[in-house]
Design a protein around this motif. Structure first.
Motif, PDB file in Angstrom:
ATOM      1  N   TYR A  31       0.908  -1.267  -0.104  1.00 57.18           N
ATOM      2  CA  TYR A  31      -0.107   0.046   0.172  1.00 57.18           C
ATOM      3  C   TYR A  31       0.803   1.149  -0.090  1.00 57.18           C
ATOM      4  O   TYR A  31       0.233   2.344  -0.390  1.00 57.18           O
ATOM      5  N   ILE A  32       2.008   1.098   0.680  1.00 61.48           N
ATOM      6  CA  ILE A  32       3.118   2.393   0.464  1.00 61.48           C
ATOM      7  C   ILE A  32       3.267   2.536  -1.057  1.00 61.48           C
ATOM      8  O   ILE A  32       3.287   3.666  -1.286  1.00 61.48           O
ATOM      9  N   THR A  33       3.650   1.579  -1.757  1.00 64.24           N
ATOM     10  CA  THR A  33       3.986   1.552  -2.935  1.00 64.24           C
ATOM     11  C   THR A  33       2.900   2.267  -3.791  1.00 64.24           C
ATOM     12  O   THR A  33       3.018   2.926  -4.813  1.00 64.24           O
ATOM     13  N   GLN A  34       1.633   1.530  -3.775  1.00 59.64           N
ATOM     14  CA  GLN A  34       0.661   2.021  -4.360  1.00 59.64           C
ATOM     15  C   GLN A  34       0.053   3.461  -3.967  1.00 59.64           C
ATOM     16  O   GLN A  34      -0.477   4.050  -4.991  1.00 59.64           O
ATOM     17  N   GLY A  35       0.469   3.766  -2.936  1.00 66.45           N
ATOM     18  CA  GLY A  35       0.380   5.166  -2.743  1.00 66.45           C
ATOM     19  C   GLY A  35      -1.185   5.446  -2.093  1.00 66.45           C
ATOM     20  O   GLY A  35      -2.179   5.508  -2.668  1.00 66.45           O
ATOM     21  N   VAL A  36      -1.207   5.710  -0.588  1.00 66.84           N
ATOM     22  CA  VAL A  36      -2.585   6.371  -0.069  1.00 66.84           C
ATOM     23  C   VAL A  36      -2.352   7.298   0.848  1.00 66.84           C
ATOM     24  O   VAL A  36      -1.044   7.668   0.905  1.00 66.84           O
ATOM     25  N   ASP A  37      -3.473   7.878   1.268  1.00 71.00           N
ATOM     26  CA  ASP A  37      -3.214   9.103   1.995  1.00 71.00           C
ATOM     27  C   ASP A  37      -2.994   8.802   3.424  1.00 71.00           C
ATOM     28  O   ASP A  37      -2.289   9.453   4.533  1.00 71.00           O
ATOM     29  N   GLY A  38      -3.604   7.578   3.859  1.00 75.82           N
ATOM     30  CA  GLY A  38      -3.419   7.281   5.256  1.00 75.82           C
ATOM     31  C   GLY A  38      -3.464   5.831   5.431  1.00 75.82           C
ATOM     32  O   GLY A  38      -3.985   5.058   4.786  1.00 75.82           O
ATOM     33  N   ILE A  39      -2.875   5.365   6.610  1.00 77.33           N
ATOM     34  CA  ILE A  39      -2.895   3.973   7.012  1.00 77.33           C
ATOM     35  C   ILE A  39      -3.330   3.935   8.567  1.00 77.33           C
ATOM     36  O   ILE A  39      -2.889   4.497   9.437  1.00 77.33           O
ATOM     37  N   LEU A  40      -4.192   2.935   8.636  1.00 78.08           N
ATOM     38  CA  LEU A  40      -4.781   2.638   9.900  1.00 78.08           C
ATOM     39  C   LEU A  40      -4.144   1.127  10.274  1.00 78.08           C
ATOM     40  O   LEU A  40      -4.208   0.226   9.307  1.00 78.08           O
ATOM     41  N   PHE A  41      -3.799   0.828  11.457  1.00 73.54           N
ATOM     42  CA  PHE A  41      -3.189  -0.491  11.614  1.00 73.54           C
ATOM     43  C   PHE A  41      -3.609  -0.930  13.132  1.00 73.54           C
ATOM     44  O   PHE A  41      -3.658  -0.001  14.040  1.00 73.54           O
ATOM     45  N   ALA A  42      -3.668  -2.173  13.202  1.00 73.95           N
ATOM     46  CA  ALA A  42      -3.651  -2.800  14.508  1.00 73.95           C
ATOM     47  C   ALA A  42      -2.287  -3.851  14.503  1.00 73.95           C
ATOM     48  O   ALA A  42      -2.269  -4.554  13.885  1.00 73.95           O
ATOM     49  N   ALA A  43      -1.246  -3.462  15.173  1.00 75.91           N
ATOM     50  CA  ALA A  43      -0.066  -4.410  15.044  1.00 75.91           C
ATOM     51  C   ALA A  43       0.099  -5.849  15.444  1.00 75.91           C
ATOM     52  O   ALA A  43      -0.454  -5.953  16.499  1.00 75.91           O
ATOM     53  N   ASN A  44       0.442  -6.699  14.915  1.00 78.75           N
ATOM     54  CA  ASN A  44       0.585  -7.991  15.350  1.00 78.75           C
ATOM     55  C   ASN A  44       2.003  -8.129  16.232  1.00 78.75           C
ATOM     56  O   ASN A  44       2.147  -8.958  17.085  1.00 78.75           O
ATOM     57  N   ASP A  45       2.653  -7.105  15.999  1.00 77.78           N
ATOM     58  CA  ASP A  45       4.015  -7.051  16.842  1.00 77.78           C
ATOM     59  C   ASP A  45       4.412  -5.741  16.876  1.00 77.78           C
ATOM     60  O   ASP A  45       4.722  -4.800  15.915  1.00 77.78           O
ATOM     61  N   PRO A  46       4.335  -5.231  18.184  1.00 76.81           N
ATOM     62  CA  PRO A  46       4.966  -3.683  18.210  1.00 76.81           C
ATOM     63  C   PRO A  46       6.142  -3.366  17.472  1.00 76.81           C
ATOM     64  O   PRO A  46       6.312  -2.130  17.038  1.00 76.81           O
ATOM     65  N   VAL A  47       7.384  -4.151  17.607  1.00 80.54           N
ATOM     66  CA  VAL A  47       8.511  -3.649  17.195  1.00 80.54           C
ATOM     67  C   VAL A  47       8.733  -4.167  15.568  1.00 80.54           C
ATOM     68  O   VAL A  47       8.943  -3.237  14.801  1.00 80.54           O
ATOM     69  N   ALA A  48       7.963  -5.347  15.210  1.00 83.73           N
ATOM     70  CA  ALA A  48       8.420  -5.723  13.888  1.00 83.73           C
ATOM     71  C   ALA A  48       7.840  -4.982  12.619  1.00 83.73           C
ATOM     72  O   ALA A  48       8.026  -4.667  11.867  1.00 83.73           O
ATOM     73  N   ILE A  49       6.620  -4.324  13.338  1.00 87.13           N
ATOM     74  CA  ILE A  49       5.725  -3.556  12.190  1.00 87.13           C
ATOM     75  C   ILE A  49       6.322  -2.168  12.061  1.00 87.13           C
ATOM     76  O   ILE A  49       6.300  -1.459  11.084  1.00 87.13           O
ATOM     77  N   SER A  50       7.185  -1.673  13.237  1.00 84.86           N
ATOM     78  CA  SER A  50       7.822  -0.348  13.149  1.00 84.86           C
ATOM     79  C   SER A  50       8.665   0.237  11.889  1.00 84.86           C
ATOM     80  O   SER A  50       8.252   1.165  11.477  1.00 84.86           O
ATOM     81  N   PRO A  51       9.540  -0.868  11.227  1.00 85.20           N
ATOM     82  CA  PRO A  51      10.174  -0.301  10.125  1.00 85.20           C
ATOM     83  C   PRO A  51       9.426   0.207   8.905  1.00 85.20           C
ATOM     84  O   PRO A  51       9.540   1.112   8.258  1.00 85.20           O
ATOM     85  N   VAL A  52       8.458  -0.744   8.679  1.00 88.29           N
ATOM     86  CA  VAL A  52       7.541  -0.463   7.589  1.00 88.29           C
ATOM     87  C   VAL A  52       6.924   0.867   7.726  1.00 88.29           C
ATOM     88  O   VAL A  52       6.409   1.442   6.953  1.00 88.29           O
ATOM     89  N   LEU A  53       6.272   0.979   8.807  1.00 89.81           N
ATOM     90  CA  LEU A  53       5.524   2.104   9.292  1.00 89.81           C
ATOM     91  C   LEU A  53       6.233   3.255   9.091  1.00 89.81           C
ATOM     92  O   LEU A  53       5.938   4.461   8.586  1.00 89.81           O
ATOM     93  N   THR A  54       7.534   3.194   9.497  1.00 87.30           N
ATOM     94  CA  THR A  54       8.395   4.413   9.440  1.00 87.30           C
ATOM     95  C   THR A  54       8.465   4.997   7.931  1.00 87.30           C
ATOM     96  O   THR A  54       8.753   5.925   7.658  1.00 87.30           O
ATOM     97  N   ARG A  55       8.777   3.684   7.047  1.00 89.51           N
ATOM     98  CA  ARG A  55       8.844   4.139   5.558  1.00 89.51           C
ATOM     99  C   ARG A  55       7.608   4.582   5.206  1.00 89.51           C
ATOM    100  O   ARG A  55       7.680   5.612   4.353  1.00 89.51           O
ATOM    101  N   ALA A  56       6.286   4.388   5.806  1.00 85.79           N
ATOM    102  CA  ALA A  56       5.190   5.031   5.186  1.00 85.79           C
ATOM    103  C   ALA A  56       5.255   6.564   5.696  1.00 85.79           C
ATOM    104  O   ALA A  56       4.837   7.386   4.998  1.00 85.79           O
ATOM    105  N   LEU A  57       5.629   6.710   6.856  1.00 87.35           N
ATOM    106  CA  LEU A  57       5.777   8.127   7.246  1.00 87.35           C
ATOM    107  C   LEU A  57       6.574   8.964   6.221  1.00 87.35           C
ATOM    108  O   LEU A  57       6.194   9.950   6.008  1.00 87.35           O
ATOM    109  N   GLU A  58       7.671   8.380   6.059  1.00 85.65           N
ATOM    110  CA  GLU A  58       8.774   8.908   5.202  1.00 85.65           C
ATOM    111  C   GLU A  58       8.118   9.093   3.647  1.00 85.65           C
ATOM    112  O   GLU A  58       8.743  10.068   3.154  1.00 85.65           O
ATOM    113  N   ALA A  59       7.016   8.465   3.407  1.00 90.27           N
ATOM    114  CA  ALA A  59       6.496   8.578   2.027  1.00 90.27           C
ATOM    115  C   ALA A  59       5.363   9.446   1.955  1.00 90.27           C
ATOM    116  O   ALA A  59       4.977   9.704   1.098  1.00 90.27           O
TER     117      ALA A  59
END
Lengths: 332, 381
Positions: free
Chosen positions: B132-160
């Motif tokens: 979805y980051i590649t596809q390009g959306v305005d916002g992402i809502l999430f409920a994390a399966n793991d608080p730490v593991a999901i963070s790198p990809v979310l950081t990428r989203a913020l950077e995008a």
């Protein structure tokens, strides 16, 4: 009857020189054509799909499955199977985190311990399969539960986080503009392909898969080779586990659950017969890439995740039917 | 010097258990507690100021979330949002999705689609967010399966330049803008103890069935319950905490043990897990003690409907997942519109009114939701 079919189909495994037509008709060739067609089709549906950034990023995501699928190809060629790779993957991730944070080993050493753990876990599989004669399906089904249980027991359902910055290089960093783990996968693929295609060891794996008794009577060290490939499988699961921890920056005991099925799917899609005796590393790696690009491409064109799973299932069935069809034609 | 170091280490070792044993109940952790105001006092203070608000304002830490990097200015314009819960196909996240759709409909300028793996798998969830980051959306809502593991990809989203808001299960704070917190530990603890007091009086004596003494969430809740009861209901008698993993049979047996061991002294049982609560209710039912022994606990409505409908259980404590999803969309919209910025103390969330900001970058959904005979049949998860 099956045996005869298998034996007949195994010989033209590597395309004979000059046989472009032969290659295009082989499972790998068909898969490659299918892959190219699919990529072009998906590229027309989404302009985000066929970009260098996206493709490299997908490479990052498929490296772990790819690394596990390589030894899985060896094992399936011998007529065996390893269902415990996902659990070894999880166990290694946990061992990495805990030997570093709880036992207090330096992180570099913890990585080495992790890889040794993976290899040992694979060796245990191999020993029971070879010495006790437990069928691979049963043995690795047992260790699928056993290794996962160990991982949960060691971790006590806690995760390990807070790794230093350098550690994330393998999972998140680039080397010469390409994700680091892709280099590892490329190297491993090359080596695995050469060993399978060009060494006595590699060719012996086909012999074992075609007819184990005959291979034994031909004086091939069947038991030693089997021990080697199961140990190799454990080791590669450990490597993949390490890369995964580096990519997601945390350690959990449920990591890698279901990984075995993804790996086996890629191997089978790549034309390796689940009954043993035929298959190739090239096919496997095309299978891994095809599944990942299909997942990604469909997601980018707006297909939801559950529908994507269905499409992949259909592609898998179609590929296997086609493979059987070709094999039949050849056998005649 | 070395000797001194050694001695102080030894002293620390000796002191730790002594400190840890001081005034805490079995199964509670030893982190600091923050009991909320007692119900009576709260009523008395309502006239002047909301006690929670003043409390929060006093100790409001700085904003610790992340921010989208150079996002497109879409204030007031249509936005496309993707919701990636832990998994799809279960009632709980179907309820959060329903809440999101309600909010989207009310707002009129938000499109939300829910897409997630069919199993709660961290790797699959990361891959979904990635595409979805590649596809390009305005916002992402999430409920994390793991608080730490999901963070790198979310950081990428913020950077995008994508706005990221979490709900239900958090990531590390800097990997998202805001997190909608469904219930704080002290809020749940208060609701549990208050429910027991309502059913069995301020001098109730009760036992607890939990998962294990060291399970983080349960230990936190018990610690807060202990602190809150100590503050507001000093007459309550705490009998015993029993461990039952998250196993239905074991939970049933442990609840039965409490019933047999304490007999008439037992007024109630707290179920600390979504498995322990229905199993305890089952044990009370089978012992024929409905109404005599109260069961109060955390559980999902579907598991508790039989016991609530036949009157054996009066209060099931949880939060309302429909409101949770609803609030998440409002928070994301507020971030895009620039009405929710670091340092804010409240955010307007449609029918839920103004929600409090807590812990720097979390939006508190409000007091826990109590499911009872009047409302439990409206929920399906």
């Amino acid at each position: 009857m099956f045996m005869a079919e298998q034996a007949a189909s195994s010989r033209p495994n590597t395309p004979p020189p000059g046989g472009l037509r032969q290659f295009l008709l082989s499972q790998e060739g068909v898969l490659l054509l299918l892959g190219v067609a699919m990529v072009l089709l998906l590229a027309t549906r989404s302009d985000k799909f066929l970009t260098v950034d996206n493709l490299l990023n997908q490479g990052r995501l498929l490296a772990e499955i790819g690394l596990v699928a390589l030894p899985m190809t060896y094992i399936i060629i011998t007529g065996g199977i390893d269902l415990s790779v996902g659990s070894i993957f999880g166990l290694c991730a946990v061992v990495l985190g805990f030997s570093w944070q709880v036992v207090g080993l330096p992180l570099e050493l913890a990585i080495v311990v992790t890889l040794i753990t993976g290899a040992l876990a694979g060796l245990v599989n191999g020993l029971f399969i070879v010495r006790v004669g437990v069928p691979p399906l049963i043995m690795t089904l047992a260790t699928l539960a056993f290794y996962r249980g160990l991982a949960q027991g060691i971790s006590e359902a806690r995760s390990v986080t807070g790794y230093p910055e350098w550690f994330f290089g393998m999972g998140q960093g680039d080397f010469l503009g390409v994700p680091q783990q892709l280099w590892v996968l490329a190297l491993a693929t090359l080596v695995a392909g050469i060993i399978l295609g060009l060494t006595t060891f590699g060719r012996a794996l086909y012999a074992i898969g075609n007819n184990e008794t005959a291979a034994r009577f031909s004086g091939l060290p069947v038991d030693r080779y089997k021990l080697l490939i199961y140990t190799f499988s454990g080791l590669m699961s450990g490597v993949a586990g390490y890369i995964f921890v580096s990519r997601v920056t945390t350690t959990r005991s449920d990591m890698g659950s279901g990984l075995e099925l993804d790996a086996i799917a890629a191997v089978v899609l790549g034309g390796t017969s689940i009954l043993g005796g035929s298959g190739s590393i090239l096919g496997t790696i095309i299978g891994v890439i095809l599944i990942q690009l299909l997942k990604n491409g469909l997601a980018l064109t707006g297909v939801t995740t559950d529908a994507t799973t269905v499409v992949i299932g259909v592609v898998l069935i179609a590929a296997i039917l086609f493979n059987t069809f070709i094999q039949r034609r050849r056998a005649q | 010097m070395k000797k001194l170091l050694f001695l102080s280490c030894l002293l620390a070792l000796l002191l730790t258990p002594a400190l840890a044993q001081e005034d805490r109940w079995d199964g509670a952790d030893d982190l600091p507690v923050n009991p909320l105001e007692c119900p009576m006092m709260e009523g008395a203070m309502m006239a002047t100021a909301d006690p929670m608000a003043t409390e929060m304002a006093m100790e409001m830490p700085e904003y610790d979330g992340g921010l989208a990097v150079n996002p497109a200015d879409k204030a007031g314009q249509d936005i496309v949002v993707v919701d990636v819960p832990k998994l799809v196909g279960i009632g709980y996240f179907a309820a959060t999705t329903l809440g999101q759709q309600q909010a989207a409909e009310e707002l009129g300028n938000v499109t939300v689609t829910t897409d997630a793996p069919t199993e709660a798998n961290i790797d699959d969830q990361i891959a979904v967010i990635d595409s979805y980051i590649t596809q390009g959306v305005d916002g992402i809502l999430f409920a994390a399966n793991d608080p730490v593991a999901i963070s790198p990809v979310l950081t990428r989203a913020l950077e995008a330049g994508i706005h990221v808001v979490g709900y239900d299960a958090n990531s590390t704070p800097e990997a998202r803008t805001w997190f909608v917190n469904q219930a704080e530990f002290n809020g749940i603890a208060k609701a549990m103890i208050d429910s027991m007091a309502t059913e069995k009086g301020a001098d109730a004596s009760f036992g607890i069935v939990t998962s294990t003494f060291t399970t983080p969430n349960q230990a936190r809740w018990i610690a807060e319950m202990w602190a809150y009861a100590g503050k507001c209901y000093p007459e309550m008698t705490w009998l015993e905490t029993l461990e039952a993993q998250e196993d239905a049979t074991l939970s049933f047996n442990q609840a039965t043990t409490l019933i047999n061991k304490y007999g008439e002294d037992l007024d109630g049982i707290f179920g600390m897990t979504s498995v322990a609560t229905p199993s305890s209710a089952d044990a009370v039912t089978q012992a024929g003690l409905c109404g005599t022994v109260a069961v109060v606990g955390l559980a999902t409505p579907n598991a508790m409907k039989p016991y609530v409908n036949d009157g054996c259980v009066q209060s099931v404590v949880l939060w309302n997942p429909i409101d949770l999803g609803y609030a998440a969309v409002y928070v994301l919209r507020a971030v895009v519109d620039g009405t929710l910025v670091p340092g804010a103390t409240t955010v307007a969330a449609g029918r839920l009114g103004d929600l409090q900001i807590v812990n720097g970058s979390e939006v508190l959904l409000g007091a826990p939701f109590i499911f009872n005979a009047a409302n439990i049949n409206d929920f399906d998860f």
